[in-house]
Structures are given as C-alpha cells and as structure tokens.
Write an enzyme that holds these catalytic residues in place. Structure first.
Site, mmCIF file in Angstrom:
data_model
loop_
_atom_site.group_PDB
_atom_site.id
_atom_site.type_symbol
_atom_site.label_atom_id
_atom_site.label_comp_id
_atom_site.label_asym_id
_atom_site.label_seq_id
_atom_site.Cartn_x
_atom_site.Cartn_y
_atom_site.Cartn_z
ATOM 1 N N CYS A 33 23.087 4.912 -4.872
ATOM 2 C CA CYS A 33 23.121 4.194 -3.605
ATOM 3 C C CYS A 33 24.311 3.262 -3.504
ATOM 4 O O CYS A 33 24.831 2.771 -4.498
ATOM 5 C CB CYS A 33 21.852 3.364 -3.416
ATOM 6 N N GLY A 59 26.820 7.680 -2.798
ATOM 7 C CA GLY A 59 25.692 8.410 -2.245
ATOM 8 C C GLY A 59 26.137 9.318 -1.127
ATOM 9 O O GLY A 59 26.678 8.835 -0.127
ATOM 10 N N ASN A 134 19.986 -0.733 -3.902
ATOM 11 C CA ASN A 134 20.683 0.033 -4.931
ATOM 12 C C ASN A 134 20.050 -0.312 -6.267
ATOM 13 O O ASN A 134 20.029 -1.469 -6.665
ATOM 14 C CB ASN A 134 22.172 -0.319 -4.941
ATOM 15 N N GLY A 135 19.526 0.692 -6.957
ATOM 16 C CA GLY A 135 18.885 0.464 -8.245
ATOM 17 C C GLY A 135 17.634 1.298 -8.389
ATOM 18 O O GLY A 135 17.476 2.331 -7.729
ATOM 19 N N TYR A 274 32.649 5.302 -14.682
ATOM 20 C CA TYR A 274 32.622 6.375 -13.688
ATOM 21 C C TYR A 274 32.154 5.954 -12.301
ATOM 22 O O TYR A 274 32.748 6.336 -11.307
ATOM 23 C CB TYR A 274 31.734 7.514 -14.195
ATOM 24 N N ASP A 377 38.091 13.617 -19.871
ATOM 25 C CA ASP A 377 37.030 13.499 -18.873
ATOM 26 C C ASP A 377 36.230 12.242 -19.167
ATOM 27 O O ASP A 377 36.302 11.682 -20.267
ATOM 28 C CB ASP A 377 36.129 14.739 -18.881
ATOM 29 N N ASP A 378 35.433 11.802 -18.173
ATOM 30 C CA ASP A 378 34.717 10.542 -18.342
ATOM 31 C C ASP A 378 33.447 10.681 -19.159
ATOM 32 O O ASP A 378 33.016 9.736 -19.822
ATOM 33 C CB ASP A 378 34.383 9.937 -16.971
ATOM 34 N N CYS A 414 18.811 7.393 -17.874
ATOM 35 C CA CYS A 414 18.875 6.091 -17.219
ATOM 36 C C CYS A 414 17.666 5.928 -16.304
ATOM 37 O O CYS A 414 17.288 6.862 -15.599
ATOM 38 C CB CYS A 414 20.160 5.954 -16.403
ATOM 39 N N CYS A 470 24.452 -3.329 -20.096
ATOM 40 C CA CYS A 470 23.427 -2.293 -20.223
ATOM 41 C C CYS A 470 24.148 -1.002 -20.591
ATOM 42 O O CYS A 470 24.919 -0.462 -19.797
ATOM 43 C CB CYS A 470 22.650 -2.105 -18.923
ATOM 44 N N CYS A 473 22.222 4.368 -21.691
ATOM 45 C CA CYS A 473 22.484 5.812 -21.638
ATOM 46 C C CYS A 473 23.222 6.283 -22.894
ATOM 47 O O CYS A 473 23.173 7.464 -23.239
ATOM 48 C CB CYS A 473 23.265 6.181 -20.388
#
Length: 502
Positions: A33, A59, A134-135, A274, A377-378, A414, A470, A473
């Site tokens: 989002c 999004g 968003n979240g 990213y 790549d990321d 995540c 955080c 991931c």
C-alpha cells in the site's frame, strides 16, 4: 492492506495475466500500500491523485480517494492504476473539497475485490470517518472474531476494517480518544491517514515499521508514504512522522501527540533494499545512496573476476552502480526493459507465455556475447525470476554468469504488510546457497550479509540484542507478537481464518 480472510481461486486466464505481464516482477516481494492525504488545499483530490501516481509502485491493483467538502464525504474507488481511474476531470470534480485522502493497493493471496479497496469509510456516531492504511494488523483475525461476537457487521475482508469497528465500539467519547483506544488493541505494523469532519489524523505504529512523512504545500499540510510524492506535487518535506507519533491537522495547524509507551524503533529494512523509490528519503536517509552503498558492500564481501556488471532492471541498478564503482568492473546495461507492457496482456498457453518474457526484458546480445558477467539483483524469493534471467544471459552468449544479491537470503515470511509467499515457497528457506546457485544455473551466487546491509545503512553492524531495523524476512526475528500466525507460517493462517469466516 492484505485481505486476510478469503483465499479465492482465480480463473486460468487471470493467472496468466498476472504471471506473464511482469515476467521478472512476479517473483518480487511486494509492498502492499501507499497512502497520501492533504488538508486545507484547493482541489485537494487532484493533488492526492498526483501523489498517488508517485506512489504507484507501492500498489498497482487498486486505488481510491475520499474527499470532504465541509458538509459531505465523496469517495471514488476502482480496480487498476491511478491513471485511467483518476485522470478524468469528471471524477475529480465529483471529489470536491479542501481535504482528501488516497490509497493505492496490492492484494495478497486473499480476495481481490472492490469492497477491499481503500480508503474505507463509515458513518460513526462521531461523524464520517475515512481511513487509509499501509501495513498489516497481525491480530486482526482474533479481533475480528471478538467484534463479530459483539455484533459488528463487517463489509470487507480487509484487516483495516477492524480498526473502524474498534473505533465505533470504543467506550470513550471523543473521536481522538476512541482512535487511540482502538490502536492500543492492535498489533503489527501501520501507517494510517484518517479523514474526519474535524480534520485529518496521521499515525505511525510504535516501532515505525512502515514509513510516513509530513509535507507542506502553501498553507496545506500533507501526509504521505514517501517523500517522492511530495516532490511530485511540489510540496516541501518537513519531516518523518516519528514511530508511535500521532499527528492531528486541523484549521491549518499541525499538533503532535505521543499516546503510546516509547519503544526502540524497528523500521522495515527492506524499504531501503527494494520497496521505496530510489529518489525517496526514508527516515532521513537517501534510498539511492543506501542502495549504492549496498552494492559497494556486496563487492567487498563477494568479489568475482568478471568483465561486466549488469543490473537486473530497474531495482538492481543503484546497487550495480555501487558494485561496479567499488570493484572497478565496468557497469553496462545488459538487460533492456520495455516500459510499454501493460498488466492486462494475456498469453494463452505455456509456449507463448515463455516467449512473452522478452516483451518486458531482453538481453543486449551484442554487449553480452563472450563476456563474463555479474548480475546484480535486489533479492531472490522463489528463484523463478533468477532462473529466467540467468538463462537469458546464457542464451545471449555469456561466457560466465555470476549472480550477486543486494540483500541477505529471504528466508522468512513477512507479516507486516508485504505480500510474501509462505515460507515453504521461499527458496532460501529450502536450499543452501550452493543449491540455490545450481537451481538458477549460475556459475556462482552470493548474497550480502546482514551485517553488510547494516553497514550500508551507516551502522557498525547488527545489534543482536536490539536490532536497529525490522529484518525479520532475513533473520526470523519478528519485533512484535503475531497472534494470528504460528511457526508454520501462512498455510496454517489460511486454514485458521477459513474456519473463523465460516
């Protein structure tokens, strides 16, 4: 926001459209989002539409705007991009008012439906209330079950609607107290913008996992997910909303409140890798500069004898520049991306679908033939994208293909607002790095270390007892409780929620 409560099958043609339109992007982690709100501006909804254009990368499945004209709220929500839905004068004219809030959305494995498109709106006893989020609320299922037992009737399958019902059923009198009471019952990650008849409210979760910034355009105040949205509308960037801070914008004035107990911030580290646009500033740090620093760290940690450094466009480009500068290996555009392939391109059949990969990205064959190349790549999620890219380079005549990833292995799901596969489908959770290299058919594969990522962000290293970001991931170190989830990940979540919905 993620739709947590229904996993629906899509017809084959729909899956083809999703998988083939972005042949290199369908294996990316997706931020779900972007939010943008403005208070005290002429043609507020037109400004919001421009801001949402700048946040489209956050999004791309749906967009919505709610405006308030001093008497009534007006909402338009639609599936698809901002362009095509909000670039028509008649739509903007219907969204009259000096205040407006907007939202762009990615769906997850849950339901994709208009009823989940935000902003969500409700007429409460305190007046109209629109919310853009968003979240992800990680105890939304538990709260929803409790609210339904108390008589709440839900109109969507979005976790965001839980907040509306908590506000509606709160025993406090003022809307602000009700809102704070609601937020104290939720766990997880959230950046929120709420539009009411009295003004606009913005809030960031106590850990600051998801971003939110403050800007000013003339006398109007703006709240947005990223600074790039402020740039696009010509607004001045004031500052980031602090973790746990609640902002109230009313009568041209901005006031700050701190309703939550102070905690050590843990902003999402993947915003720098990213999610955010490279021309954004997140919590005072240039995303582009961090990505170049990531590439330099990657070169120091994982050197390789090669002829060319080639980014996987577009997200790998800044890191590839940093890798090339640090290593001394020339940077070249060995993969050319077409920007004219729409999301609705449908390819029937596996053979044609495979050929469709080249519609979005194609190898620069004259440059690559006979060269030893380093692909940057990321991230690697399922590995399907990396497999395609490596094969494309080999088909173009590359002598060697080495892959370097500008983040640590993504080994955990995540639960904070990112569309992540269940852990069983994450390649790094199932294979060693050597096995992953064999899987994607690369001559070598290496990832940035977690400490290298922190160094790129200006930290000495990752503090094991108190991480600065955080990074769940990568590490599995989740900074909040996860009431709706357990160690088995998303599959058990879906089973649990299906039982609750029934």
């Amino acid at each position: 926001m993620p739709s947590l409560y229904a996993r629906q099958s899509l017809p084959p043609c729909r899956w083809n459209a999703m998988l083939t339109t972005h042949p290199f992007d369908d294996d990316k982690l997706r931020e779900e989002c972007g939010v943008f709100g403005i208070h005290g501006a002429d043609s507020a909804s037109a400004v919001v539409a421009l801001g949402l254009h700048a946040l489209q990368h956050r999004g791309q499945e749906a967009a919505g705007i709610t405006a308030f004209d001093g008497k009534e709220f007006h909402t338009h929500r639609a599936m698809g991009h901002v362009a095509g839905n909000f670039d028509r004068d008649e739509i903007i004219r219907q969204l009259d008012g000096a205040s407006a809030v907007g939202h762009v959305r990615y769906s997850t494995t849950g339901e994709t439906a208009l009823r989940n498109v935000q902003p969500l709106f409700a007429d409460l006893s305190t007046g109209g209330f629109a919310i853009a989020h968003n979240g992800n609320i990680s105890n939304a299922a538990a709260l929803r079950k409790l609210l339904v037992r108390r008589g709440s009737i839900f109109q969507s399958t979005s976790d965001t609607e839980v907040i509306i019902h908590l506000v509606a059923t709160s025993s406090y009198r003022s809307l602000l107290d009700r809102f704070i009471d609601a937020l104290k019952q939720v766990e997880g990650a959230y950046s929120l913008i709420c539009l009411t008849a009295e003004g606009m409210i913005g809030c960031r979760d106590p850990l600051g996992i998801r971003p939110l910034v403050i800007g000013k355009l003339g006398d109007a105040h703006i709240l947005a997910s990223e600074t790039v949205a402020l740039d696009v509308v010509g607004a001045e960037f004031l500052r980031s909303v602090e973790p746990g801070e609640l902002i109230i914008i009313r009568d041209g004035q901005l006031t700050s409140h701190r309703p939550f107990a102070e905690q050590s911030a843990r902003p999402c580290i993947f915003e720098y890798v990213y999610f955010s646009r490279p021309d954004s500033i997140v919590d005072g740090t240039s995303v582009y500069s961090v990505r170049k620093a990531i590439g330099a760290e990657l070169a120091r940690e994982n050197p390789v004898d090669a002829d060319l450094v080639i980014p996987v466009p577009d997200s790998g480009t800044p890191a590839a520049i940093g890798y090339a500068q640090e290593s001394g290996i020339p940077f070249e555009l060995g993969i050319i991306r077409s920007h004219y392939v729409g999301r609705t391109f449908i390819q029937p059949g596996d053979k044609v679908r495979h050929l469709g990969v080249k519609l979005k990205h194609n190898a620069n064959r004259a440059l690559i033939a006979g060269q030893r190349i380093v692909l940057i790549d990321d991230s690697i999620v399922r590995g399907t994208t990396s497999l395609k890219i490596v094969q494309m380079m080999r088909d173009a005549g590359a002598a060697e293909v080495h892959m370097r990833i500008a983040s640590p292995p993504t080994s955990h799901s995540c639960f904070y607002g990112v569309d992540t596969p269940e852990r069983a489908k994450l390649l790094a959770a199932q294979m060693t790095i050597g096995q992953m290299a064999n899987f994607i058919n690369a001559d070598s594969l290496a990832f940035l270390t977690i400490d290298g990522l922190y160094r790129a962000l200006g930290e000495a290293d990752r503090k094991q007892d108190a991480p600065q970001y955080c990074d769940a991931c990568f590490t599995g170190d989740y900074p909040t409780t996860l009431t709706d989830f357990d160690e088995h990940g998303l599959e058990d979540q879906f089973s649990l929620l299906a039982e609750r919905v029934v």
